[in-house]
Design an enzyme around this catalytic site. Structure first.
Site, PDB file in Angstrom:
ATOM      1  N   ASP A 152      38.123  29.701  23.290  1.00 53.61           N
ATOM      2  CA  ASP A 152      37.637  28.641  22.403  1.00 53.61           C
ATOM      3  C   ASP A 152      36.175  28.331  22.696  1.00 53.61           C
ATOM      4  OD1 ASP A 152      37.883  26.838  20.319  1.00 53.61           O
ATOM      5  OD2 ASP A 152      38.762  25.248  21.545  1.00 53.61           O
TER       6      ASP A 152
ATOM      7  N   VAL B 136      39.659  11.659  26.813  1.00 50.37           N
ATOM      8  CA  VAL B 136      38.791  11.834  27.973  1.00 50.37           C
ATOM      9  C   VAL B 136      38.134  10.485  28.239  1.00 50.37           C
ATOM     10  CG1 VAL B 136      36.806  13.010  28.964  1.00 50.37           C
ATOM     11  CG2 VAL B 136      38.360  14.265  27.480  1.00 50.37           C
TER      12      VAL B 136
END
Length: 431
Positions: free
Chosen positions: A148, A39
């Site tokens: 998640d 990222v």
């Protein structure tokens, strides 16, 4: 892949320009790396807006496309009222799948770590809980399960300018709820639900369990459930929450792994194996360690983990929080509270605090919630969107909101003694 390691191991560097069909993004910083890829923080050339771009590994290409489809559907379904990260666009760059997202600040785990693991106040936890319940309600109404939910996947929008504003991120493992039975991913043990451990039929209740684990972490500054082995985790769940009903255990595929069957003349019941029995049967070596759960016999004991509140309304608020937590962490998934019922729980609505105009705690609590107004009130379960809605979401791409550069946080503590010192200040003898 094996014959072209340069592409397989591709890493984005600072000052790289990532190009989509309509935009150019200058990479300014590397925010994180993992099994998914990277990222990076980018400046959108021409506008100077700051965005985050998730660059997905080639081996995770399918996961990246799945995340894109889910985020597009969310954007069409609820736009920016979902408390879910805003999706801007997707594109390929040198065979890497890229997702352009709004730039957020820091995840909840790192935020608490920066505070030396000193937990949040209960009226601060309420603000975060309400936003996450809104997000999970959106997903439930869409028929989507995140799969998640954990502190690492919940981001503060801006810890200085918008304290306690959070958004849910990382939908790479998300799926339509009806497809859960075909998937085998297991969450980290500290967030793993008993339904997953016991291999029961799954639905979005696993996301609510993850939320309960997040809220308990914010309250304790530590994980409620251990992460050494599934047996250890399950044994602590049973200690604090009670054993699943025999009927439920009879339906689970992995019951024999953890329980032994005790038969009577006309009945049978299940009994959790001792640690020695589990080791002998499974061959797995386990170490039972002390943790925050060692000082608890039930979730009601959580009220003893904080200094006693002097304000009776603060005490009532704590008990209301524990009541909500007990309903979220119900060991029976069919009884676990749903997001919409969680939003209507008195801890979120603050009904139990109404009329307490002379209480500084109540006044402060209302002010904190005023900065995060709830979406339109709902009183019942909503129906999932129809096929036409989903098709429209797949076809459209809208622009999103970008966030400005973030302010610096305190340095992350790297000394165990420093952490212990800060925690003693808060908990006193409890730590």
């Amino acid at each position: 892949m094996a014959g072209n390691p340069s592409k397989a191991d591709f890493n984005i560097q600072k000052n790289t320009v990532l190009c989509s069909k309509t935009n150019q993004y200058l990479v300014e910083d590397i925010l994180g790396c993992g099994g998914y890829g990277q990222v990076v923080s980018c400046k959108k050339l021409g506008t100077d807006e700051t965005v985050a771009i998730k660059v997905v590994k080639q081996s995770k290409y399918a996961s990246g496309k799945n995340e894109m489809k889910i985020l597009k559907a969310i954007r069409e379904f609820k736009s920016d009222k979902s408390n879910i990260v805003c999706f801007l666009e997707h594109f390929d760059y040198q065979n890497q799948f890229c997702l352009a997202l709004e730039r957020l600040d820091i995840n909840l785990h790192d935020f608490i770590k920066c505070k030396y693991f000193v937990p949040l106040d209960v009226n601060e936890i309420r603000v975060i809980a309400q936003q996450l319940l809104v997000a999970l309600n959106v997903l439930k109404n869409m028929g989507v399960t995140h799969r998640d939910i954990k502190c690492d996947n919940i981001m503060l929008v801006d810890h200085v300018l918008q304290p306690l504003s959070v958004k849910l991120i990382d939908f790479g493992l998300s799926t339509r709820t009806y497809n859960l039975t075909n998937l085998r991913f297991k969450q980290p043990l500290s967030y793993r639900s008993p339904d997953v451990i016991l291999d029961l039929p799954l639905d979005e209740a696993i996301d609510m369990w993850g939320l309960g684990c997040v809220l308990s972490f914010l309250y304790l500054g530590r994980h409620l459930f251990p992460s050494g082995s599934e047996y250890e985790t399950l044994s602590v769940m049973i200690k604090l929450l009670g054993q699943p009903h025999d009927t439920l255990l009879t339906c689970a595929f992995s019951t024999d792994t953890f329980f032994k069957c005790v038969t009577g003349e006309f009945t049978h019941s299940w009994l959790l194996k001792t640690a020695d029995e589990y080791v002998k049967d499974s061959g797995e070596q386990i170490v039972l360690r002390r943790g925050v759960y060692s000082d608890l016999n039930s979730l009601d004991d959580l009220q003893n983990m904080r200094p006693q509140a002097k304000d009776p309304f603060e005490k009532a608020d704590l008990l209301s929080f524990i009541d909500l937590l007990k309903q979220i962490l119900d060991i029976n998934p069919s009884r676990r509270i749903t997001p919409i019922n969680g939003l209507n729980h008195e801890f979120i609505t603050m009904k139990h605090l109404s009329g307490a105009t002379n209480s500084p705690y109540v006044t402060t609590s209302y002010k904190k919630m005023e900065k995060h107004p709830e979406t339109e009130p709902e009183v019942g379960e909503s129906t999932p969107p129809g096929p036409s809605q989903s098709q429209t979401a797949e076809e459209s791409l809208d622009s999103g909101k970008n966030k400005a550069d973030k302010h610096s946080l305190p340095p992350v503590p790297n000394s165990d003694s420093a952490i212990r010192m800060q925690r003693r200040t808060y908990f006193g003898k409890q730590t």
